[in-house]
Each structure stands twice: as structure tokens, then as C-alpha cells.
Design an enzyme around this catalytic site. Structure first.
Site, PDB file in Angstrom:
ATOM      1  NE  ARG A  96       0.082  -0.508   4.715  1.00 51.02           N
ATOM      2  CZ  ARG A  96      -0.003  -0.322   5.986  1.00 51.02           C
ATOM      3  NH1 ARG A  96      -0.929   0.455   6.455  1.00 51.02           N
ATOM      4  NH2 ARG A  96       0.811  -0.924   6.808  1.00 51.02           N
ATOM      5  CG  ASP A 128      -7.897  -1.250   1.157  1.00 55.99           C
ATOM      6  OD1 ASP A 128      -6.723  -1.233   1.601  1.00 55.99           O
ATOM      7  OD2 ASP A 128      -8.850  -0.739   1.766  1.00 55.99           O
ATOM      8  N   GLY A 129      -4.685  -1.652  -0.491  1.00 54.34           N
ATOM      9  CA  GLY A 129      -3.625  -0.687  -0.788  1.00 54.34           C
ATOM     10  C   GLY A 129      -3.864   0.681  -0.194  1.00 54.34           C
ATOM     11  CG  ASP A 256       7.875  -7.322   7.475  1.00 62.29           C
ATOM     12  OD1 ASP A 256       8.002  -8.246   8.297  1.00 62.29           O
ATOM     13  OD2 ASP A 256       6.857  -6.625   7.405  1.00 62.29           O
ATOM     14  CG  ASN A 257       7.367  -3.770  10.044  1.00 56.59           C
ATOM     15  OD1 ASN A 257       7.231  -3.456   8.863  1.00 56.59           O
ATOM     16  ND2 ASN A 257       6.387  -4.259  10.770  1.00 56.59           N
TER      17      ASN A 257
HETATM   18  P1  AMP Z   1       2.770  -3.948   8.210  1.00 52.14           P
HETATM   19  O1  AMP Z   1       2.242  -4.902   9.222  1.00 52.14           O
HETATM   20  O2  AMP Z   1       2.042  -2.658   8.191  1.00 52.14           O
HETATM   21  O3  AMP Z   1       4.240  -3.793   8.292  1.00 52.14           O
HETATM   22  O4  AMP Z   1       2.439  -4.595   6.775  1.00 52.14           O
HETATM   23  C1  AMP Z   1       2.761  -5.922   6.450  1.00 52.14           C
HETATM   24  C2  AMP Z   1       2.496  -6.182   4.991  1.00 52.14           C
HETATM   25  O5  AMP Z   1       1.110  -6.003   4.679  1.00 52.14           O
HETATM   26  C3  AMP Z   1       3.236  -5.262   4.041  1.00 52.14           C
HETATM   27  O6  AMP Z   1       3.595  -6.021   2.911  1.00 52.14           O
HETATM   28  C4  AMP Z   1       2.200  -4.223   3.704  1.00 52.14           C
HETATM   29  O7  AMP Z   1       2.464  -3.590   2.491  1.00 52.14           O
HETATM   30  C5  AMP Z   1       0.947  -5.057   3.650  1.00 52.14           C
HETATM   31  N1  AMP Z   1      -0.274  -4.267   3.884  1.00 52.14           N
HETATM   32  C6  AMP Z   1      -0.665  -3.682   5.027  1.00 52.14           C
HETATM   33  N2  AMP Z   1      -1.843  -3.042   4.879  1.00 52.14           N
HETATM   34  C7  AMP Z   1      -2.208  -3.194   3.592  1.00 52.14           C
HETATM   35  C8  AMP Z   1      -3.325  -2.769   2.798  1.00 52.14           C
HETATM   36  N3  AMP Z   1      -4.301  -2.033   3.313  1.00 52.14           N
HETATM   37  N4  AMP Z   1      -3.357  -3.142   1.505  1.00 52.14           N
HETATM   38  C9  AMP Z   1      -2.373  -3.893   0.962  1.00 52.14           C
HETATM   39  N5  AMP Z   1      -1.309  -4.326   1.645  1.00 52.14           N
HETATM   40  C10 AMP Z   1      -1.212  -3.991   2.943  1.00 52.14           C
HETATM   41 MG    MG Z   2       5.717  -3.012   7.398  1.00 52.37          MG
END
Ligand code: AMP
Ligand code: MG
Length: 490
Positions: A96, A128-129, A256-257
Site C-alpha cells: 500500500r 486494498d492498498g 520486514d519492519n
Molecule cells: P505492516 O504490518 O504494516 O508492516 O504490513 C505488512 C504487509 O502487509 C506489508 O507487505 C504491507 O504492504 C501489507 N499491507 C498492510 N496493509 C495493507 C493494505 N491495506 N493493503 C495492501 N497491503 C497492505
Molecule cells: Mg511493514
């Protein structure tokens, strides 16, 4: 509406887009229906050589919304993988977020400009990105507070409302996009992505790219790969020590974070502690308490082991020797972390010289704070601003500890005055408290009122300003205001 191209107003200088195509998906943001500006970070814009007035202009807003692709941009979604809560996920990537491009800032540092919430990509995995106002405002306030506290972090350049709604568990919510700035968005998971695919050439390219961009000294070292590992270990040790010293809990320390530059990245269910507890967890999805406050150093090291594994082929041709070198380097994490941690905690206690017993002095204070449920931020502040009613006063729960601290300060060459000054620059008066962050989000979502966002942002970006001592924003939550859980809410 389709994206349009306009005259150049940002001096893009893109390097990631020049890496091979398997590093990313090139794509434009998906336009939104009716973008409206929430905030522009004027100081940061100027540091990036971007005219804040341009960002506020109709064209600027269209750009921040992803509706208009500025000249020189090379929009892309980065590929990465990662361990989420310890479980291997071979493909994550920017699901996203879309990198518009890079600029050189005033200090000659290359900076990524990324739109978070800019629409689906090849990495969205059914998502949904998009983003909604809550996480956008939270990241804006908390990342800018971190920057003001001196903690290495990604920054917030702007926030806009999209005019569209996004569907989340709570129902339809107002959509928003954050413009995020980072020295780069390369993570441990970016290396893991290529290692898992046994793409040795790509790992090597990424390694050279990271050395060139972030750790140029490593290029001169006898063993550049090992020098890179060392430098990242050092940056992460310094970062986590800083988090611990301000009671910051990241909440999702997945690989990944975990940034290669040692910046705080991906503000999800993060939180600052009010009352101190070593085992504190806020994130609703962290059921095993993997990312509890006290676990953060250990987890950072675990993430670094994963990073080291990606670089193994480049440490030495002999596999055993490569593992030995990696282990040696990883083993130095603890020592470095403790070094950084102690230097931060000494400053918080006004101590200038170093003594062996300092760690005990710090630990015993924290234990007492936990036993008596004392506020982390305020307790340190009270030490430099004594009053008759604080816990350090005679009869208070920390009186005995205070006497040993006074003895310790008394041994210092620096006068008590100097200690007080050091403490006042090391102990913030104000942090973004969870109940304030939530009420600021509520006001924006329920009433369209952004005044609480602006007030909180203004306050937390002057964290050492004594004027806040009288402010409600600096006060710990009343019992009925305490926030015990935070949500990813993406
Ligand atoms: P995060 O937990 O925020 O670090 O995200 C983990 C993964 O989920 C990453 O690959 C993000 O890009 C993906 N992601 C999080 N929220 C969304 C969203 N609303 N739409 C698409 N991908 C998402
Ligand atoms: Mg992340």
C-alpha cells in the site's frame, strides 16, 4: 481520472529504480476522488529542497494524493519478504506504499519520498492498498515526536484526506495518504527476499547498493560484507537503546519492519508507556507478547541474525569460517546495546562519568517504578524538578533510591546544576500519550476536527519545553482514560 504529468517542481534523483526489475514493481499510484490537505511539514519540505507552498498548491495536493505524477518521479513498489511474529513469509513488499522517487536533501543525504496508502500493488496480497485517517495521523504525530526526541526515524512530510472511504473492521472510514520520507526503505526483509529465492547476484547488488548509499566506510574495509553487518548491528543497538530510554514500544518488530539504516520504521500499533512495566505490550495482535518492551533488544538481535544469514556467502568462501565471523559479530550486539543504553540512562539521571554500579542504580529505579506503577516519563522529569509531593520526597516510594542517587551525583565532578541541565535535555516533558493520540484521531474521524491533531503535533515536537509542564497533553491518563491496547488498524 488518470494521472497527469506536469512541470518539474521536485528535483528527483532516483537510484533504486535503476536496480534490476526484480527489485520492485514499477507502477503509478491509483488516483483518489477528492484530495484535501490535512498537513504539510514545512520545515522538512525545506530540508528536502521542496517549496512548501508548492505542496499546498492544487497541483501539490494532487501529487500528494497520487493523482498527478511529478516530472522526474519513477514510482515503484519495493519487493521484500520477512518474518512476521517469527513466521517466515516469502513475499510481502509494498502493498500500500509507492515510492515516488528520491531527492538529495540539504545535507547531501539521499531521501526516499513515498506515498503510503496510494493504492494496490503487485504486493497487496488481497489488501486494498489504502490507509485511513487514524493510522495516518498516528504515524504523523508519533514519527515527528520521535524525530524531535532525536530518535532516528522515518519522517512525515504531508497528510491528505482522499475523499474516499476505506472499509475496515469498524466499518467505512475516511481514507488518507501519508507522505513518508526515509533515508531508504530497505529492510532486513529486502535482503531475505532475494536470499530465499537463492538469487545470490541480487543479494550482492543490494549489498553494494546499501554500502554505497548508507555505509560508504564499509567499502574501504578489508571485508566489506562483514563491515556492513557490523555497521547495521551498531545502528540497531543504538536505536533500540534509544527506544528503551523513552519507553517506546514498536509493537511489530518483524524483520520486514527492521530498517537497514537503523531508523524507526512502520508505525503501527506502537505506543509509549505511561506507567512503567518491563513486560508491557499494547498491540492487539501480539498475543504471545513477543514484542514486549523488555524483549525489544533480544528481538533486534534475532532480526540481525537473519540479516547476517543473508550476507553469509560474502563473509568468507569457507562456510564454517563465514558462520564463525557472523556469530562473532552478532555476539557483540549485547555489549553495544548495553553501552548505548547506559549512556542514555546515565544522561537521564544526570550522571556524567561512568561507574560500574550505574546499571544497578538504573535497574533498581525501574523496579521501584514498576512496583509502584509510576509514570515512566514523569518520574525521570521529577528527578530534575523536585517537589514536596513527588515519590522521591521523604515518605515517598523512591526516597531511599533517591538517597543513593544523590550520593552518586555527589561523587560527580560536575555540580548538581550541570546534572540538572543534562537531565532536562535528556528527559522529555511530553511524549505522544496513547489516550491523547486516540482522542485526537476520534476528533478527526467523528467531527472532522483536526485542531487536536495540530495541538498534539505542536506539543510533541517540542518535547523538552518546560512550558508543557502545565499542559493537559503532558499529563498521564486518568484511570478511566488509560489505553491498554493499540491496533494495527491498517
Ligand atoms: P505492516 O504490518 O504494516 O508492516 O504490513 C505488512 C504487509 O502487509 C506489508 O507487505 C504491507 O504492504 C501489507 N499491507 C498492510 N496493509 C495493507 C493494505 N491495506 N493493503 C495492501 N497491503 C497492505
Ligand atoms: Mg511493514
Amino acid at each position: 481520472m488518470s494521472p497527469t504529468t506536469d512541470s518539474p517542481s521536485i528535483a528527483f534523483d532516483n537510484s533504486y529504480a535503476a536496480l534490476p526489475p526484480e527489485f520492485y514493481q514499477r507502477l503509478d499510484p491509483t488516483p483518489v476522488s477528492q484530495p484535501e490537505l490535512i498537513a504539510v511539514n514545512e520545515t522538512l519540505a525545506r530540508e528536502l529542497g521542496i517549496d512548501p507552498a508548492m505542496l499546498r498548491s492544487p497541483d501539490g495536493i494532487q501529487m500528494l494524493a497520487g493523482n498527478r505524477i511529478p516530472d522526474g518521479a519513477a514510482p515503484l513498489a519495493m519487493a521484500y519478504a520477512g518474518h512476521q511474529f517469527g513466521n517466515w513469509v516469502p513475499q510481502l513488499g509494498d502493498g500500500r506504499a509507492i515510492l515516488l522517487g528520491e531527492v538529495m536533501d540539504r545535507h547531501g543525504v539521499r531521501q526516499d519520498i513515498q506515498l503510503k496508502g496510494a493504492g494496490p500493488t503487485a504486493f497487496s496480497r488481497g489488501g486494498d492498498g489504502r490507509n485511513w485517517i487514524g493510522p495516518v495521523l498516528r504515524e504523523y504525530v508519533v514519527s515527528e515526536a520521535m524525530a524531535a526526541l532525536g530518535v532516528p526515524t522515518t519522517r512525515a512530510l504531508a497528510a491528505i484526506k482522499s475523499g474516499d472511504h476505506v472499509l475496515r473492521e469498524q466499518g467505512p472510514l475516511p481514507g488518507a495518504i501519508l507522505t513518508r520520507v526515509a533515508r531508504s526503505h530497505i529492510r532486513v526483509g529486502t535482503f531475505q527476499y532475494f536470499t530465499a529465492r537463492q538469487n545470490r547476484e541480487a543479494v550482492e547488488q543490494l549489498m553494494h547498493y546499501v554500502i554505497d548509499r548508507h555505509y560508504p566506510d564499509a567499502a574501504q574495509a578489508q571485508n566489506p560484507a562483514l563491515a556492513l553487518l557490523d555497521a547495521v548491528i551498531d545502528a540497531q543497538a543504538a536505536l533500540i537503546a534509544h527506544w528503551q530510554s523513552i519507553g517506546f514500544i514498536h509493537g511489530v518488530m518483524n524483520t520486514d519492519n527492521s530498517s537497514i539504516t537503523g531508523d524507526t520504521i512502520d508505525y503501527g500499533p506502537c505506543a509509549f508507556m505511561d506507567t512503567y512495566a518491563a513486560d508491557k505490550v499494547f498491540s492487539s495482535i501480539d498475543r504471545g507478547a513477543r514484542y514486549a518492551y523488555q524483549n525489544q533488544p533480544r528481538i533486534a538481535q534475532w532480526n540481525l541474525v537473519n540479516f547476517a544469514q543473508c550476507l553469509l556467502p560474502f563473509f568468507d568462501e569457507d562456510k564454517e569460517e563465514a558462520v564463525r565471523l557472523a556469530q562473532e559479530s552478532i555476539n557483540r550486539f549485547d555489549e553495544r546495546f548495553i553501552g548505548y543504553y547506559l549512556s542514555r540512562m546515565r544522561a537521564k539521571l544526570g550522571l556524567v562519568d561512568e561507574k560500574d554500579e550505574d546499571l544497578t542504580l538504573v535497574s533498581s529505579l525501574l523496579e521501584l517504578m514498576q512496583t509502584h506503577s509510576l509514570d515512566f516519563t514523569l518520574t525521570f522529569r521529577q528527578l530534575s524538578k523536585r517537589s514536596a509531593t513527588d515519590p522521591f520526597a521523604p515518605g515517598g516510594s523512591l526516597h531511599d533510591w533517591h538517597r543513593s542517587w544523590q550520593r552518586r551525583v555527589g561523587e560527580e565532578p560536575a555540580a548538581l546544576d550541570a546534572a540538572t541541565q543534562l537531565m532536562q535535555r535528556s528527559n522529555p516533558v511530553i511524549i505522544p500519550r496513547n489516550h491523547q493520540v486516540e482522542s485526537m484521531i476520534d476528533a478527526a474521524v467523528k467531527d472532522g476536527d483536526f485542531a487536536p491533531f495540530e495541538a498534539l503535533l505542536d506539543a510533541v515536537t517540542r518535547p523538552f519545553d518546560e512550558a508543557h509542564e502545565q499542559s493537559d497533553l503532558a499529563t498521564p491518563p486518568a484511570p478511566d482514560e488509560v489505553v491498554t491496547q493499540t491496533f494495527c488498524g491498517t
